[in-house]
Design a protein around this motif. Structure first.
Motif, PDB file in Angstrom:
ATOM      1  N   GLU A 242      -5.036  -3.969 -11.221  1.00 13.36           N
ATOM      2  CA  GLU A 242      -4.398  -4.188 -12.374  1.00 13.36           C
ATOM      3  C   GLU A 242      -2.872  -4.680 -11.782  1.00 13.36           C
ATOM      4  O   GLU A 242      -2.152  -5.318 -13.100  1.00 13.36           O
ATOM      5  N   TYR A 243      -2.649  -4.520 -10.850  1.00 11.45           N
ATOM      6  CA  TYR A 243      -1.076  -5.092 -10.829  1.00 11.45           C
ATOM      7  C   TYR A 243      -1.332  -7.484 -10.433  1.00 11.45           C
ATOM      8  O   TYR A 243      -0.758  -7.654 -11.043  1.00 11.45           O
TER       9      TYR A 243
ATOM     10  N   PRO B 130       0.649  -1.036   0.246  1.00  9.45           N
ATOM     11  CA  PRO B 130       0.245   0.346  -0.093  1.00  9.45           C
ATOM     12  C   PRO B 130       1.082   0.953   0.263  1.00  9.45           C
ATOM     13  O   PRO B 130       0.622   2.374  -0.403  1.00  9.45           O
ATOM     14  N   ASN B 131       2.150   1.299   0.429  1.00  6.51           N
ATOM     15  CA  ASN B 131       2.845   2.585   0.727  1.00  6.51           C
ATOM     16  C   ASN B 131       4.696   2.028   0.806  1.00  6.51           C
ATOM     17  O   ASN B 131       4.765   1.251   2.029  1.00  6.51           O
ATOM     18  N   LEU B 132       4.912   2.632  -0.177  1.00  2.00           N
ATOM     19  CA  LEU B 132       6.555   1.901  -0.348  1.00  2.00           C
ATOM     20  C   LEU B 132       7.429   2.620   1.006  1.00  2.00           C
ATOM     21  O   LEU B 132       8.285   2.372   1.376  1.00  2.00           O
ATOM     22  N   ALA B 133       6.591   4.105   1.316  1.00  2.00           N
ATOM     23  CA  ALA B 133       7.265   4.965   2.377  1.00  2.00           C
ATOM     24  C   ALA B 133       7.012   4.494   3.637  1.00  2.00           C
ATOM     25  O   ALA B 133       7.547   5.166   4.022  1.00  2.00           O
TER      26      ALA B 133
ATOM     27  N   ILE C 115      10.217  -6.279   2.080  1.00  3.09           N
ATOM     28  CA  ILE C 115      10.204  -5.868   1.050  1.00  3.09           C
ATOM     29  C   ILE C 115      11.973  -5.843   0.742  1.00  3.09           C
ATOM     30  O   ILE C 115      12.118  -7.232  -0.142  1.00  3.09           O
TER      31      ILE C 115
ATOM     32  N   ARG D 113      -5.830  -0.304  -8.321  1.00  2.00           N
ATOM     33  CA  ARG D 113      -3.873  -0.283  -8.733  1.00  2.00           C
ATOM     34  C   ARG D 113      -3.714  -2.206  -8.598  1.00  2.00           C
ATOM     35  O   ARG D 113      -3.284  -3.195  -8.566  1.00  2.00           O
TER      36      ARG D 113
ATOM     37  N   LEU E 145       8.396  -7.537  -9.036  1.00  2.00           N
ATOM     38  CA  LEU E 145       7.612  -7.151  -9.708  1.00  2.00           C
ATOM     39  C   LEU E 145       7.204  -5.678  -8.756  1.00  2.00           C
ATOM     40  O   LEU E 145       6.660  -5.994  -8.050  1.00  2.00           O
ATOM     41  N   LEU E 146       7.915  -4.111  -8.874  1.00  6.49           N
ATOM     42  CA  LEU E 146       7.013  -3.431  -7.468  1.00  6.49           C
ATOM     43  C   LEU E 146       5.671  -3.068  -8.073  1.00  6.49           C
ATOM     44  O   LEU E 146       5.406  -2.337  -8.854  1.00  6.49           O
ATOM     45  N   GLY E 147       4.460  -3.584  -7.175  1.00  4.26           N
ATOM     46  CA  GLY E 147       3.384  -2.733  -7.129  1.00  4.26           C
ATOM     47  C   GLY E 147       2.998  -1.734  -5.791  1.00  4.26           C
ATOM     48  O   GLY E 147       1.891  -2.573  -4.826  1.00  4.26           O
ATOM     49  N   ASP E 148       3.432  -0.911  -5.503  1.00  5.42           N
ATOM     50  CA  ASP E 148       2.682   0.277  -5.240  1.00  5.42           C
ATOM     51  C   ASP E 148       1.742   0.389  -5.404  1.00  5.42           C
ATOM     52  O   ASP E 148       1.022   1.515  -6.317  1.00  5.42           O
TER      53      ASP E 148
ATOM     54  N   GLY F 257      -0.891   2.459  -3.414  1.00  5.51           N
ATOM     55  CA  GLY F 257      -1.430   3.385  -2.815  1.00  5.51           C
ATOM     56  C   GLY F 257      -2.850   2.792  -2.029  1.00  5.51           C
ATOM     57  O   GLY F 257      -3.625   4.215  -1.580  1.00  5.51           O
TER      58      GLY F 257
ATOM     59  N   ALA G 130       9.134  -1.282   3.839  1.00  5.91           N
ATOM     60  CA  ALA G 130      10.067  -1.174   2.955  1.00  5.91           C
ATOM     61  C   ALA G 130      10.972  -2.346   3.688  1.00  5.91           C
ATOM     62  O   ALA G 130      12.067  -3.104   2.598  1.00  5.91           O
TER      63      ALA G 130
END
Lengths: 333, 333
Positions: free
Chosen positions: A106-107, A67-70, A78, A103, A93-96, A98, A75
DNA sequence: CTGAAAGCGCTTACAG
DNA sequence: CTGAAAGCGCTTACAG
């Protein structure tokens, strides 16, 4: 640019021999092997992995949905996920997302369309969510209870109960909460631990001191303002992650509320910043690296059709007591 | 599992027609189109992107190389990178190198072997580094000066000079540094700005108060201990990122050194935590999202053979003054 | 508008 | 040990 065909031409052998020299050198004569190796050098041959993967019907990629890489806990998971994937010849494959359902879809399509061999989700699914289709390899890292997915996680309810029990043991009876989105399964599990601790101690639940955040610093700050303005303020705050907890400390301090003297604060995750907040944060640690490693291994097993011992793996958490918590003041009324 | 062939069988048309119906429906009769659509539904057809990409000789993936995903500045850049990629139909392959040259190579191999169409590096290359081979599309986000790569970055030297100028304007003359690894090009550029500011102000450079970190919290803590133990301690500290700065604040406080009264501290990046450190951190902000977006756009242009206006794009930085800096004390000796 | 065919770069039975 | 051939799932000139 140069293909196996060019190598074969230069080496004066068939493409089959080139292919064998590359993948199963023991099946090829020394002489052919040498000729191929020289030709490979000469034409700067690099295999076309798209062709290789296509033929093998394996993309050798894993999509990781987050949901949020930050978010530092994510992190960290991952990084570990990726390292384990790499060790096994897989890419991530990164799927952030948000936080967006769309989304997420889609991923997930990446695996439906075979751009990825499987998926790891770092978000928890709603309780009623349907299980994933059988042909899709997926595991949930950091999942919630009752997820219909294979899952690697800590016991969120128990971990929460541990922290809240600790606050209660310090004499706190009015314990506020900064939760994640209330619909978030993590929030639900963690709230469960909170209410359990309360009820064990005979403390009534008060919905007014449970404020909804979204696991971000900004929401922690907002919640802090809310608590600061409250007349009958809690003496302790159970925050559902460290970002919100650290933000709350600072937000409360902006209102001249002293931590931990006037209010004890606890977090969740044990991100590195928790060590250097002021005061350092009492929190419950999740074994982020272990979660990542185990989740990736589990997924890879699934992909390779090896049986998995347990569909849900629960890893240990640990209460980390630092300075953001203290005995409840003996103030009355 | 079902391929275009099955669809064609069920629809009673050729695979060519199915293919056209899928990618260029206007080239197909209404009737065929309908038959194909129905068949697609019926057999649950999902295109095999590995085949599609292989044939098109485009993987539609970009590898993103980062020394440390758990660095919040990098994480923010990557989120933005990924969003922009996604908008353009590309996926990002994550390559966390942990700072290892070898890993870096391994990930670059993904583009050599066509698993990725290009690469974005979030680490700066050494000055003398050779430029990338022509056939590889690559851009450097957050690069350093004189990198032989296409590059999107701020002016690191100038930004550093701005912060140090500010410290000097507050009356500081003895300004320590917590740098990144000294070999790191960012460290070099930022140190340059530091020495420039010093020399402009007629302050001699003192190598004893430049201590090497590695952009992590742990190294910030170490450096803080080092400074705390120093007899002739600086009155201000220029830290080359926020993580180290925030760690330094806490590390110094552990030695009862008051920030900013006894020592001013500045950071670099303006990660979100800088707002909620205690005291909030004076720092220089990088437009992380913009860097990510522009870097990805630049790379995509390169991949599509569109000319790029400038090989180096320098984005603006901004000094953010908060509470971790104060006038130098008029203490003498 | 449609279909048969070639071809993308590889691997792997199959026959020798 | 080696090579000719088939085939992975798609797209796209080419002819009709």
């Amino acid at each position: 640019m140069s293909s196996i065909r060019e190598v074969s031409r230069v080496a004066g052998v068939s493409i089959a021999t080139v292919s064998r020299a590359l993948s199963t050198p023991e099946k090829v004569s020394k002489k052919s092997l040498r000729k191929v190796q020289e030709a490979v050098e000469k034409v700067h041959y690099r295999p076309n992995m798209m062709a290789r993967n296509f033929r093998a019907a394996r993309s050798h990629s894993i999509v990781v949905l987050v949901p949020n890489l930050a978010n530092l806990h994510f992190a960290t998971v991952i990084r570990s996920l990726e390292e384990e994937a790499h060790k096994n010849g897989y890419s991530v494959l990164l799927g952030d997302t948000g936080g967006s359902e769309e989304r997420d879809q889609e991923y997930m399509n990446l695996v439906e369309t075979r751009q990825a061999d499987g998926a790891i989700q770092l978000l928890a699914h709603a309780k009623g969510a349907p299980p994933p289709p059988d042909h899709i390899a997926i595991v949930n890292a950091c999942g919630a209870e009752d997820t219909p997915y294979a899952c690697v996680r800590i016991d969120n309810a128990e971990a929460s109960k541990t922290v809240v029990d600790y606050l209660i043991s310090l004499g706190h009876r009015r314990i506020g909460v900064i939760s994640g989105l209330k619909s978030n399964p993590h929030s639900i599990d963690r709230l469960k631990g909170y209410t359990q601790a309360l009820s064990n101690a005979g403390i009534p639940f008060d919905a007014n001191i449970v404020v909804e955040g979204d696991f971000t610093i900004a929401s922690g700050l907002n919640a802090a303002n809310h608590f600061a303005a409250m007349k009958n303020r809690p003496t302790a705050l159970f925050c559902m992650n460290d970002e919100m907890a650290i933000a709350a400390i600072q937000g409360l301090r902006n209102h001249d509320i002293k931590i931990p003297e006037e209010m004890s604060i606890t977090g969740f995750d044990d991100i590195e910043f928790s060590r250097i907040s002021d005061p350092p944060l009492t929190t419950v640690s999740q074994p982020a690296k272990e979660i990542g490693k185990v989740a990736m291994r589990t997924l890879l097993k699934k992909i390779n059709g090896e049986g998995i011992a347990q569909e849900t793996i629960v890893l240990p958490h640990e209460l980390i007591v630092r300075k953001s918590t203290a005995l409840a003041q003996k103030q009355k009324g």
